[in-house]
Design a protein around this motif. Structure first.
Motif, PDB file in Angstrom:
ATOM      1  N   GLY A 240       0.777  -1.238   0.000  1.00 57.38           N
ATOM      2  CA  GLY A 240       0.000   0.000   0.000  1.00 57.38           C
ATOM      3  C   GLY A 240       0.808   1.288   0.000  1.00 57.38           C
ATOM      4  N   ILE A 241       1.955   1.288  -0.676  1.00 59.97           N
ATOM      5  CA  ILE A 241       2.773   2.507  -0.750  1.00 59.97           C
ATOM      6  C   ILE A 241       2.262   3.376  -1.903  1.00 59.97           C
ATOM      7  CG2 ILE A 241       5.077   3.433  -1.265  1.00 59.97           C
ATOM      8  CD1 ILE A 241       5.109   2.170   1.378  1.00 59.97           C
ATOM      9  N   GLY A 242       1.939   4.638  -1.593  1.00 55.69           N
ATOM     10  CA  GLY A 242       1.521   5.549  -2.650  1.00 55.69           C
ATOM     11  C   GLY A 242       0.211   5.136  -3.293  1.00 55.69           C
ATOM     12  N   TYR A 243      -0.011   5.647  -4.511  1.00 57.87           N
ATOM     13  CA  TYR A 243      -1.283   5.380  -5.203  1.00 57.87           C
ATOM     14  C   TYR A 243      -1.006   5.196  -6.680  1.00 57.87           C
ATOM     15  CZ  TYR A 243      -6.189   5.993  -6.529  1.00 57.87           C
ATOM     16  OH  TYR A 243      -7.456   5.804  -7.014  1.00 57.87           O
TER      17      TYR A 243
ATOM     18  N   ALA B  67       0.158 -10.611  11.135  1.00 58.79           N
ATOM     19  CA  ALA B  67      -1.009 -10.235  10.324  1.00 58.79           C
ATOM     20  C   ALA B  67      -2.252 -10.058  11.194  1.00 58.79           C
ATOM     21  CB  ALA B  67      -1.255 -11.291   9.256  1.00 58.79           C
ATOM     22  N   GLU B  68      -2.367 -10.903  12.208  1.00 56.84           N
ATOM     23  CA  GLU B  68      -3.531 -10.850  13.108  1.00 56.84           C
ATOM     24  C   GLU B  68      -3.652  -9.519  13.825  1.00 56.84           C
ATOM     25  OE1 GLU B  68      -6.500 -12.057  14.335  1.00 56.84           O
ATOM     26  OE2 GLU B  68      -6.172 -13.081  12.419  1.00 56.84           O
ATOM     27  N   ILE B  74      -7.963  -2.399   7.896  1.00 51.53           N
ATOM     28  CA  ILE B  74      -6.872  -2.837   7.018  1.00 51.53           C
ATOM     29  C   ILE B  74      -7.207  -4.210   6.418  1.00 51.53           C
ATOM     30  CG2 ILE B  74      -4.451  -3.579   6.970  1.00 51.53           C
ATOM     31  CD1 ILE B  74      -3.744  -1.282   8.790  1.00 51.53           C
ATOM     32  N   LYS B  75      -7.808  -5.076   7.211  1.00 54.23           N
ATOM     33  CA  LYS B  75      -8.181  -6.401   6.694  1.00 54.23           C
ATOM     34  C   LYS B  75      -9.168  -6.270   5.534  1.00 54.23           C
ATOM     35  CE  LYS B  75      -7.238  -8.986  10.915  1.00 54.23           C
ATOM     36  NZ  LYS B  75      -7.710  -9.446  12.222  1.00 54.23           N
ATOM     37  N   ARG B  76     -10.118  -5.337   5.672  1.00 57.95           N
ATOM     38  CA  ARG B  76     -11.103  -5.145   4.587  1.00 57.95           C
ATOM     39  C   ARG B  76     -10.437  -4.605   3.332  1.00 57.95           C
ATOM     40  NH1 ARG B  76     -14.592  -3.506   8.874  1.00 57.95           N
ATOM     41  NH2 ARG B  76     -13.954  -1.329   8.634  1.00 57.95           N
ATOM     42  N   ALA B  77      -9.514  -3.655   3.507  1.00 58.12           N
ATOM     43  CA  ALA B  77      -8.804  -3.065   2.357  1.00 58.12           C
ATOM     44  C   ALA B  77      -7.979  -4.129   1.628  1.00 58.12           C
ATOM     45  CB  ALA B  77      -7.899  -1.921   2.820  1.00 58.12           C
ATOM     46  N   VAL B  78      -7.363  -5.021   2.392  1.00 59.58           N
ATOM     47  CA  VAL B  78      -6.540  -6.077   1.787  1.00 59.58           C
ATOM     48  C   VAL B  78      -7.431  -7.059   1.020  1.00 59.58           C
ATOM     49  CG1 VAL B  78      -5.112  -8.104   2.335  1.00 59.58           C
ATOM     50  CG2 VAL B  78      -4.576  -5.894   3.351  1.00 59.58           C
ATOM     51  N   GLU B  79      -8.563  -7.423   1.593  1.00 58.72           N
ATOM     52  CA  GLU B  79      -9.486  -8.339   0.897  1.00 58.72           C
ATOM     53  C   GLU B  79      -9.880  -7.758  -0.457  1.00 58.72           C
ATOM     54  OE1 GLU B  79      -9.393 -11.573   2.916  1.00 58.72           O
ATOM     55  OE2 GLU B  79     -10.805 -11.435   1.239  1.00 58.72           O
ATOM     56  N   LYS B  80     -10.201  -6.481  -0.450  1.00 59.41           N
ATOM     57  CA  LYS B  80     -10.646  -5.814  -1.686  1.00 59.41           C
ATOM     58  C   LYS B  80      -9.502  -5.732  -2.699  1.00 59.41           C
ATOM     59  CE  LYS B  80     -12.584  -1.631  -3.472  1.00 59.41           C
ATOM     60  NZ  LYS B  80     -13.300  -0.406  -3.297  1.00 59.41           N
ATOM     61  N   LYS B 101       0.611  -7.609   7.413  1.00 56.57           N
ATOM     62  CA  LYS B 101       1.771  -7.318   8.266  1.00 56.57           C
ATOM     63  C   LYS B 101       2.319  -5.926   7.963  1.00 56.57           C
ATOM     64  CE  LYS B 101       6.667  -8.527   8.640  1.00 56.57           C
ATOM     65  NZ  LYS B 101       7.721  -9.525   8.384  1.00 56.57           N
ATOM     66  N   TYR B 102       2.590  -5.662   6.676  1.00 57.44           N
ATOM     67  CA  TYR B 102       3.276  -4.413   6.333  1.00 57.44           C
ATOM     68  C   TYR B 102       2.352  -3.209   6.350  1.00 57.44           C
ATOM     69  CZ  TYR B 102       7.695  -6.659   5.553  1.00 57.44           C
ATOM     70  OH  TYR B 102       8.866  -7.333   5.762  1.00 57.44           O
ATOM     71  N   ARG B 103       1.108  -3.400   5.934  1.00 53.78           N
ATOM     72  CA  ARG B 103       0.192  -2.258   5.974  1.00 53.78           C
ATOM     73  C   ARG B 103      -0.045  -1.817   7.421  1.00 53.78           C
ATOM     74  NH1 ARG B 103      -4.191  -2.118   1.172  1.00 53.78           N
ATOM     75  NH2 ARG B 103      -2.912  -3.023  -0.472  1.00 53.78           N
ATOM     76  N   ASN B 104      -0.113  -2.786   8.309  1.00 57.84           N
ATOM     77  CA  ASN B 104      -0.298  -2.454   9.720  1.00 57.84           C
ATOM     78  C   ASN B 104       0.948  -1.755  10.270  1.00 57.84           C
ATOM     79  OD1 ASN B 104      -1.752  -2.394  12.150  1.00 57.84           O
ATOM     80  ND2 ASN B 104      -0.647  -4.193  12.896  1.00 57.84           N
ATOM     81  N   SER B 105       2.108  -2.249   9.883  1.00 58.35           N
ATOM     82  CA  SER B 105       3.364  -1.660  10.352  1.00 58.35           C
ATOM     83  C   SER B 105       3.504  -0.222   9.848  1.00 58.35           C
ATOM     84  CB  SER B 105       4.525  -2.520   9.844  1.00 58.35           C
ATOM     85  OG  SER B 105       5.738  -1.857  10.011  1.00 58.35           O
ATOM     86  N   ILE B 106       3.175  -0.002   8.575  1.00 58.91           N
ATOM     87  CA  ILE B 106       3.281   1.332   7.990  1.00 58.91           C
ATOM     88  C   ILE B 106       2.265   2.271   8.637  1.00 58.91           C
ATOM     89  CG2 ILE B 106       2.881   2.669   5.865  1.00 58.91           C
ATOM     90  CD1 ILE B 106       3.994   0.133   4.354  1.00 58.91           C
ATOM     91  N   ALA B 107       1.071   1.777   8.876  1.00 61.35           N
ATOM     92  CA  ALA B 107       0.035   2.600   9.508  1.00 61.35           C
ATOM     93  C   ALA B 107       0.465   2.993  10.917  1.00 61.35           C
ATOM     94  CB  ALA B 107      -1.293   1.843   9.555  1.00 61.35           C
ATOM     95  N   GLY B 108       1.162   2.113  11.584  1.00 60.23           N
ATOM     96  CA  GLY B 108       1.615   2.390  12.941  1.00 60.23           C
ATOM     97  C   GLY B 108       2.683   3.464  12.997  1.00 60.23           C
ATOM     98  N   LYS B 109       3.435   3.619  11.900  1.00 62.73           N
ATOM     99  CA  LYS B 109       4.532   4.592  11.868  1.00 62.73           C
ATOM    100  C   LYS B 109       4.058   5.968  11.441  1.00 62.73           C
ATOM    101  CE  LYS B 109       8.125   1.255  10.866  1.00 62.73           C
ATOM    102  NZ  LYS B 109       8.780   0.514   9.794  1.00 62.73           N
TER     103      LYS B 109
END
Lengths: 290, 110
Positions: A240-243, B67-68, B74-80, B101-109
């Motif tokens: 999900g980096i960027g768009y 991932a959990e 984030i789970k919904r966005a990944v499914e889509k 894993k990574y979307r959650n990590s990035i969101a946390g930062k």
């Protein structure tokens, strides 16, 4: 390896997309870089005729992309420190970016998100190239950075198309590529291909731009590079980096992962390594904006 | 077979599949060592990003745990995001774990 683009598509493209020719100095530099025996000094002399180009190249050279501890202040100095082959990547990047300097972007395409995505694909491409021990690691950052330039070309110079594509993408909630195919009949990879050929850019760059959505049908000599950028695009969308124009992860055949010897654990490592470079590469956004 | 995992997920009793080396090249723990709690604290204190431990299932177990931790949004966005996936169901699930894993990590930062 050129993709056979039907004549009617090329004609349609020429009628509607008003792509500028490269400025004279850039055109000459790119032409010189394609000659096998050109001297670095001759190229430096021509570049020096365009101070804006010199400035942009030096900003790239002094960015985290190369990561030199000391400032490089002249093209001659850059040639000594980097060598000619490594400097070529900076020159090509500066040349392409120059084209968008004065363009108008006013139809709602998220250009900042686009460049963030492109930088993401660049850092992951570089991480993949490093992992595979390819000799031209930095060039793969450039391949990744420029892989989707076709979208920007359509946004800046093909508004007649993109004014219909962008709303359709949102309305139907499909990939940008699907919307492009429906409205235009071809996608941004074909646009990038036509334009990069027109600008006489190197064949490896052209093939990456042309084939990154169609790797399984590519039989040319730059297969590792095309595969790398295709995987990097997939992974950048994954995290999900960027768009990239939509929220979907592009389809990618699993053979591409096998071809590059990538299992899931290695992919995890590559993503981590690539993302650790993202913050330092964000100064590229300033270089891009000019 | 070995797993590459973050020091955060190390547990007593895991065995090192390769030397643990600092950024400046110093080997702080050798390959084959069975980790004690003290070893784990030592590793965590040295800014080491990855450790190789024996057992390839450990990587997947850790990935599932990471991932959990992702929130439902984030789970919904990944499914889509996987609408166009042409992988097998098993491969798709594995890539979804990485995405979470990574979307959650990035969101946390951010």
């Amino acid at each position: 390896m050129a993709k056979t683009i039907p004549v009617h598509i090329k004609q349609k493209f020429e009628q509607v997309v008003n792509v500028p020719t490269l400025p004279k100095v850039l055109s000459k530099v790119i032409s010189m870089l394609g000659e096998p025996r050109v001297s670095a000094r001759e190229v430096a002399k021509v570049i020096s005729q365009d101070q804006a180009l010199v400035s942009r190249i030096l900003r790239i050279v002094n960015s985290a992309f190369y990561g030199f501890p000391r400032q490089i202040k002249t093209i001659d100095h850059a040639l000594v420190i980097l060598g000619f082959n490594r400097l070529k990547a900076a020159i090509f990047t500066a040349s392409v970016l120059e084209v968008f300097k004065n363009g108008q972007n006013d139809i709602g395409f998220d250009v900042n998100g686009f460049w963030e995505h492109s930088i993401g694909v660049g850092v992951i491409s570089k991480a993949l190239a490093k992992h595979l021990r390819l000799p031209n690691v930095e060039e793969h950052f450039i391949f990744g950075l420029l892989h989707d330039v076709g979208k920007l070309i359509l946004d800046y110079y093909g508004k007649e198309f993109y004014e219909k594509v962008l709303p359709l993408q949102k309305e139907k909630d499909v990939s940008l590529r699907e919307a492009e195919l429906e409205v235009i009949g071809f996608d941004h990879s074909i646009v990038g291909s036509i334009v990069f050929e027109k600008w006489n850019l190197p064949y490896d760059m052209i093939d990456v731009v042309t084939w990154h959505h169609d790797v399984v049908n590519y039989n040319g000599k730059f297969l590792p590079s095309v595969g790398i950028v295709a995987v990097a695009d997939f992974l950048t969308r994954l995290v999900g980096i960027g768009y990239g124009g939509d929220m979907f992860i592009p389809p990618l055949h699993k053979n591409v992962f096998s071809m590059l010897n990538l299992d899931l654990m290695t992919v995890d490592y590559i993503i981590y390594e690539g993302l650790s470079q993202m913050d330092s590469m964000r100064d590229f956004l300033d270089i891009i904006r000019g | 077979m070995a797993s590459r995992i973050s020091p955060r997920w190390l547990e007593e009793g895991m065995r090192l599949a390769s030397d643990v080396v600092t950024d400046d090249g110093a080997v702080i723990l050798p390959k084959g060592k069975e980790l004690t709690q003290e070893d784990i604290e030592n590793i965590k204190g040295k800014n080491i990003s990855w450790v190789m431990v024996e057992g390839d299932n450990i990587f997947f177990d850790v990935l599932k745990k990471e991932a959990e931790m992702a929130p439902d949004e984030i789970k919904r966005a990944v499914e889509k995001a996987f609408k166009y996936s042409n992988f097998s169901p098993k491969e798709t699930e594995q890539f979804k774990l990485l995405a979470l894993k990574y979307r959650n990590s990035i969101a946390g930062k951010s």
